[in-house]
Motif scaffolding. Structure first.
Motif, PDB file in Angstrom:
ATOM      1  N   MET A 121      14.801  -0.145   1.478  1.00  0.00           N
ATOM      2  CA  MET A 121      15.604  -0.832   0.582  1.00  0.00           C
ATOM      3  C   MET A 121      16.841  -1.240   1.334  1.00  0.00           C
ATOM      4  O   MET A 121      17.511  -2.189   1.075  1.00  0.00           O
ATOM      5  CB  MET A 121      15.788  -0.323  -0.645  1.00  0.00           C
ATOM      6  CG  MET A 121      14.506  -0.231  -1.739  1.00  0.00           C
ATOM      7  SD  MET A 121      15.144   0.215  -3.556  1.00  0.00           S
ATOM      8  CE  MET A 121      15.636   1.641  -3.364  1.00  0.00           C
ATOM      9  N   THR A 122      17.490  -0.210   2.016  1.00  0.00           N
ATOM     10  CA  THR A 122      18.550  -0.151   2.611  1.00  0.00           C
ATOM     11  C   THR A 122      18.381  -1.007   4.035  1.00  0.00           C
ATOM     12  O   THR A 122      19.253  -1.925   4.252  1.00  0.00           O
ATOM     13  CB  THR A 122      19.034   1.381   3.206  1.00  0.00           C
ATOM     14  OG1 THR A 122      19.245   2.033   1.937  1.00  0.00           O
ATOM     15  CG2 THR A 122      20.368   1.061   3.957  1.00  0.00           C
ATOM     16  N   GLN A 172      17.815  -4.487   2.845  1.00  0.00           N
ATOM     17  CA  GLN A 172      19.037  -5.124   1.691  1.00  0.00           C
ATOM     18  C   GLN A 172      18.351  -5.518   0.591  1.00  0.00           C
ATOM     19  O   GLN A 172      18.536  -6.609   0.244  1.00  0.00           O
ATOM     20  CB  GLN A 172      19.921  -6.104   2.300  1.00  0.00           C
ATOM     21  CG  GLN A 172      20.646  -5.597   3.665  1.00  0.00           C
ATOM     22  CD  GLN A 172      21.734  -6.570   4.108  1.00  0.00           C
ATOM     23  OE1 GLN A 172      21.396  -7.755   4.117  1.00  0.00           O
ATOM     24  NE2 GLN A 172      22.438  -5.975   5.057  1.00  0.00           N
ATOM     25  N   GLU A 174      16.626  -4.553  -3.574  1.00  0.00           N
ATOM     26  CA  GLU A 174      16.858  -3.535  -4.817  1.00  0.00           C
ATOM     27  C   GLU A 174      15.609  -3.103  -5.165  1.00  0.00           C
ATOM     28  O   GLU A 174      14.533  -3.359  -4.691  1.00  0.00           O
ATOM     29  CB  GLU A 174      17.066  -4.822  -6.020  1.00  0.00           C
ATOM     30  CG  GLU A 174      18.449  -5.259  -5.850  1.00  0.00           C
ATOM     31  CD  GLU A 174      19.730  -4.494  -5.509  1.00  0.00           C
ATOM     32  OE1 GLU A 174      19.924  -3.390  -6.338  1.00  0.00           O
ATOM     33  OE2 GLU A 174      20.721  -5.001  -4.809  1.00  0.00           O
ATOM     34  N   ASP A 208      12.613  -5.103  -6.402  1.00  0.00           N
ATOM     35  CA  ASP A 208      12.114  -5.738  -5.227  1.00  0.00           C
ATOM     36  C   ASP A 208      11.023  -5.014  -4.596  1.00  0.00           C
ATOM     37  O   ASP A 208       9.838  -5.689  -4.099  1.00  0.00           O
ATOM     38  CB  ASP A 208      12.962  -6.418  -4.182  1.00  0.00           C
ATOM     39  CG  ASP A 208      13.893  -7.137  -4.885  1.00  0.00           C
ATOM     40  OD1 ASP A 208      13.873  -7.929  -5.690  1.00  0.00           O
ATOM     41  OD2 ASP A 208      15.015  -7.165  -4.442  1.00  0.00           O
TER      42      ASP A 208
END
Length: 428
Positions: A163-164, A167, A169, A172
């Motif tokens: 996720m990081t 970028q 959520e 997602d």
């Protein structure tokens, strides 16, 4: 050239430990040093290795104090009620014991920490396995397989990294792959059933009642170490520690250090008793922690020489244009070997963005690539670069290579099932 050198280093390392030509800890130190010298990195090798050791130092210290904390809890009898409950259900049937092990490991894995999962599962089940003659290696394999599926939880690590890096959520990436995780859980239960069947065929079903089994399990630990009057306090302390770990109130290393200090003081206030408890677990702790620092040298040199980057780029550039539209499935498949041969940080922060960028050319959503990248985690946990797996094999007294030989095929099966579910349900 760097990519070839990297692949050769991995191959040589795997052959050496799986054929038992050399101990895993020695191979983790010697093999990367030799290949770094071959690659002409003699002068830079020292700082690279030191950087790798620094990167794993918090994990090594955390594992040391986790061993001591849960060791104190085991000695004090905290897990005796868990063992008793399992004994009532499984009795002497290896099939029920294997499935019970999987259920226990899956539930404990909800905290997202492999170290905690292994400490509690092995502590609760190993006495039972030994008493009825089941192979401890099966216990280790079921535990690591369960953790491999549950490692996809957002607080487990890989999902947060994905996720990081992209970028995105949680909705997602993580939420859509829950059906795949369910498929993985069912596969782990099926695996446990199959292994239990083999053990039942080998040793049979022991016709012993619950009282006898409970006495056998209880005799595994010295009665004088038990602290039945403190069991509620110990449960509260353990729960508070797990909650603090999940909430990340303090760094994991600090939490385990504090937990151990409090547990030792409450249960064994006598200085002599405290020293005895520390000495009792010193051998296991030393073997595991030394392995972690040895792995730090391996990863430090692999990353510092840029071999890992060259390996990743080599594989990505060799994907034919005709398969571009299938990059999500390709990502899911290669996530297993990639996360086996490199750390999660290297894969999710280094390789995943490249895969997502390449996929965007073919109109594939980065979220889909992010989901696909998580499906190789069951294989990842059998990597020699995962510190907690050394703790696991150390606790059951088995060889790392034996664990890989027996359970890599099952880990690949678990990954295959999760990928299949993801494809059928259009998750990727």
């Amino acid at each position: 050239m760097l990519a070839i050198l990297g692949f050769l280093m991995i191959i040589v390392f795997m052959v050496l430990i799986m054929t038992r030509r050399i101990a895993a800890m020695i191979a983790l130190i010697v093999v990367p040093v030799v290949f770094a010298l071959i690659g002409g990195f003699g002068k830079e090798m020292g700082p690279m290795a030191l950087e790798g050791i620094k990167s794993v130092a918090p994990t090594g210290i955390m594992i040391l104090f986790a061993i001591l904390f849960f060791g104190i809890m085991i000695d004090a009898g905290v897990f005796d009620p868990i063992i008793s409950t399992i004994l009532k259900i499984v009795k002497g049937d290896p099939v029920k014991i294997a499935i019970g092990t999987a259920v226990l490991a899956l539930l404990i894995s909800l905290d997202g920490d492999g170290t905690t999962t292994y400490m509690i599962t092995i502590s609760a089940m190993l006495p039972l396995y030994k008493r009825i003659g089941m192979k401890p290696l099966i216990l280790a394999g079921i535990a690591v397989s369960s953790s491999g599926v549950m490692n996809l939880l957002p607080w487990g690590g890989p999902t947060a990294r994905a996720m990081t890096a992209l970028q995105l959520e949680m909705g997602d990436v993580f939420t859509p792959i829950i059906p795949s995780m369910i498929g993985g859980v069912l596969f782990v239960l099926f695996m446990a059933y199959c292994l239990g069947r083999k053990e039942r065929k080998r040793i049979g079903v022991l016709e012993i009642d619950y009282e006898t089994m409970a006495q056998m399990a209880a005799s595994a630990e010295a009665d004088q170490l038990k602290r039945p009057k403190l069991i509620l306090i110990n449960y509260l302390l353990t729960i508070l520690l797990l909650v603090a770990l999940i909430q990340e109130i303090l760094p994991t290393t600090v939490l385990f250090m504090l937990g151990f200090a409090i547990a030792a003081t409450i249960n064994y206030p006598n200085l002599h008793e405290q020293k005895e408890r520390i000495m009792h677990y010193a051998d296991n702790a030393l073997s595991v922690v030394s392995m972690v620092f040895a792995a730090g040298i391996f990863t430090g040199i692999l990353s510092g020489t840029k071999m890992v980057d060259a390996m990743a780029n080599s594989m990505i550039t060799h994907i034919p244009d005709a398969l571009g539209s299938q990059l999500a499935i390709i990502t899911a498949i290669i996530s297993a070997p990639f996360t086996f041969f490199m750390s999660n940080d290297a894969f999710y922060y280094g390789v995943l963005p490249l895969l997502a960028k390449a996929a965007s050319v073919y109109g594939i959503d980065p979220a889909i690539i992010g989901r696909a990248s998580l499906l190789g985690q069951p294989v990842h946990l059998l990597s020699p670069l995962v510190p907690s797996t050394y703790l696991l094999v150390g606790m059951v007294g088995e060889d790392f290579g034996d664990l890989q030989r027996m359970f890599l095929k099952w880990a690949c099966g678990s990954t295959a099932v999760m990928i299949l579910v993801a494809v059928i349900l259009s998750i990727i």
